[in-house]
Write a protein that holds these residues in place. Structure first.
Motif, PDB file in Angstrom:
ATOM      1  N   VAL A 135       0.864  -1.178   0.000  1.00 23.69           N
ATOM      2  CA  VAL A 135       0.000   0.000   0.000  1.00 23.69           C
ATOM      3  C   VAL A 135       0.897   1.224   0.000  1.00 23.69           C
ATOM      4  N   ASN A 136       0.771   2.030  -1.049  1.00 28.19           N
ATOM      5  CA  ASN A 136       1.549   3.249  -1.135  1.00 28.19           C
ATOM      6  C   ASN A 136       0.768   4.391  -0.495  1.00 28.19           C
ATOM      7  N   ALA A 137       1.224   4.848   0.675  1.00 28.82           N
ATOM      8  CA  ALA A 137       0.600   6.006   1.320  1.00 28.82           C
ATOM      9  C   ALA A 137       1.140   7.243   0.631  1.00 28.82           C
ATOM     10  N   GLY A 138       0.505   7.576  -0.464  1.00 27.68           N
ATOM     11  CA  GLY A 138       1.014   8.620  -1.337  1.00 27.68           C
ATOM     12  C   GLY A 138       0.664  10.017  -0.876  1.00 27.68           C
ATOM     13  N   ARG A 158       6.351  -8.455 -10.958  1.00 30.19           N
ATOM     14  CA  ARG A 158       6.839  -9.602 -10.187  1.00 30.19           C
ATOM     15  C   ARG A 158       5.723 -10.274  -9.402  1.00 30.19           C
ATOM     16  N   GLY A 159       4.479  -9.807  -9.594  1.00 31.17           N
ATOM     17  CA  GLY A 159       3.337 -10.440  -8.934  1.00 31.17           C
ATOM     18  C   GLY A 159       2.904  -9.776  -7.643  1.00 31.17           C
ATOM     19  N   VAL A 160       3.552  -8.675  -7.274  1.00 30.81           N
ATOM     20  CA  VAL A 160       3.191  -7.950  -6.063  1.00 30.81           C
ATOM     21  C   VAL A 160       2.170  -6.870  -6.427  1.00 30.81           C
ATOM     22  N   PHE A 161       1.040  -6.859  -5.738  1.00 28.93           N
ATOM     23  CA  PHE A 161       0.020  -5.851  -6.011  1.00 28.93           C
ATOM     24  C   PHE A 161       0.453  -4.493  -5.461  1.00 28.93           C
ATOM     25  N   VAL A 162       0.077  -3.436  -6.178  1.00 33.84           N
ATOM     26  CA  VAL A 162       0.353  -2.065  -5.758  1.00 33.84           C
ATOM     27  C   VAL A 162      -0.984  -1.373  -5.512  1.00 33.84           C
ATOM     28  N   VAL A 163      -1.144  -0.847  -4.293  1.00 33.54           N
ATOM     29  CA  VAL A 163      -2.398  -0.201  -3.895  1.00 33.54           C
ATOM     30  C   VAL A 163      -2.119   1.260  -3.581  1.00 33.54           C
TER      31      VAL A 163
END
Length: 351
Positions: A264-267, A287-292
């Motif tokens: 989870v990117n706390a942008g 690489r299969g890692v989800f980005v939220v």
């Protein structure tokens, strides 16, 4: 005089039993925190030891509870909430679920530390399938402090858990005379007793032992949730990376190397991703890692502006208005069900 009063108004065992049977039964489950803390001086409102007082003693210190409900108590664990982890919140959720299955139990109160209360309460809101009230009580000051807030918060929690009006409203928190929903509440201050706020305001108030509700929750929770604590024994790893000026991909790459399933990117601002992070996050997603995408601001929905136009192509997910800690939990639960990115996206507008 008291003896004379007792003789003039004898209380029969049957009367006591009848009075008890007319009151709802509420189970208070202790987990530790400041509400279970103690300081060396009555003026120690911020310097104290947390999780030192058992829940039975916390309940005994508020004799007024006996007028509201038949109160039972049990200690599930005893920690400062800064040390809460996924294993402990799963353990708590399973125990709350078990207790609420009893026909004689009207509701549950959980005493908890304030540091991670919003996360634990939200997890229970998503996983415990019941319409019975679950109410969290906490405090910003230990019980030994002048003007300790714990006793009244606990009293208000038991009042709320005993109320038929609280049924079906999901997991609630009573702090500072207010009733909040677990979905929205956030700790906003390090020491003030009104630290817990919801961006949309409280659901209601507790005033001198009376519960007053003014609105309901709009998103799915508890009974209507697709997540069931009875089927959950562990959560996949999901991490949070905090964005700031000059931030680089070091933390994101470290999380990916550690085996995280999602970041989870706390942008900044509207969940924004800096130009320097776009390519590294695209590579991490490959690489299969989800980005939220979430926001570090603490409140507000992410409006889908120009910076979101490539999210579908990149396979990124954007929250609705969930804070990063709550997005982490919702994403982890989602990953127990599916790896489909569109299905995962839909969770954030459903809950």
């Amino acid at each position: 005089m008291l003896a004379a009063f007792a003789c003039a108004h004898p209380v029969q065992a049957g009367d006591v039993a009848a009075a008890a049977s007319n009151k709802p039964t509420v189970v208070v489950i202790g987990t530790g925190g400041t509400i279970a803390g103690a300081g060396k001086s009555s003026t120690d409102t911020s310097t104290y030891a947390t999780a030192t007082v058992g829940v039975d003693k916390i309940v005994q210190a508020v004799p007024e509870l006996a007028a509201v409900a038949n109160v039972r108590s049990e200690q599930v664990f005893q920690v400062g909430s800064k040390s809460i982890n996924d294993d402990l919140i799963i353990k708590l959720a399973k125990r709350v679920n078990e207790v609420l299955k009893r026909d004689d139990v009207a509701g549950v109160v959980v005493t908890h530390g304030t540091d991670t209360l919003e996360e634990t309460a939200y997890f229970l809101n998503l996983t415990v399938k019941t319409t019975k009230p679950i109410v969290f009580a906490a405090s910003m000051r230990p019980s030994t402090a002048l003007s300790a807030d714990g006793p009244l918060n606990l009293f208000d929690a038991v009042v709320t858990a005993s109320s038929a009006e609280a049924a079906g409203k999901g997991v609630l928190i009573t702090m500072n005379d207010e009733i909040h929903t677990a979905r929205d509440i956030v700790k906003t201050n390090t020491f003030k007793t009104d630290t817990f706020r919801s961006p949309y305001g409280p659901l209601g108030y507790v005033v001198e032992g009376k519960v007053l509700f003014y609105r309901n929750t709009a998103r799915r929770h508890t009974r209507d949730s697709e997540f069931d604590i009875e089927t959950i024994d562990r959560l996949p790893r999901v991490d949070i990376a905090y964005s700031y000026s000059s931030s680089d991909a070091a933390a994101y790459n470290a999380f990916a190397a550690a085996g995280t399933k999602a970041i989870v990117n706390a942008g900044t601002g509207n969940g924004n991703v800096s130009d320097s992070l776009v390519e590294p996050l695209v590579a991490i997603r490959s690489r299969g890692v989800f980005v939220v995408r979430a926001s570090r601001t603490g409140s507000g929905t992410l409006y889908r502006g120009p910076s979101f136009k490539d999210d579908d192509k990149r396979g990124w997910i954007a929250v609705d208005d969930q804070t990063a800690p709550k997005a982490r939990l919702l994403m982890a639960l989602g990953l127990t069900k599916t790896q489909d990115v569109d299905a995962l996206r839909a969770l954030f507008t459903r809950y």
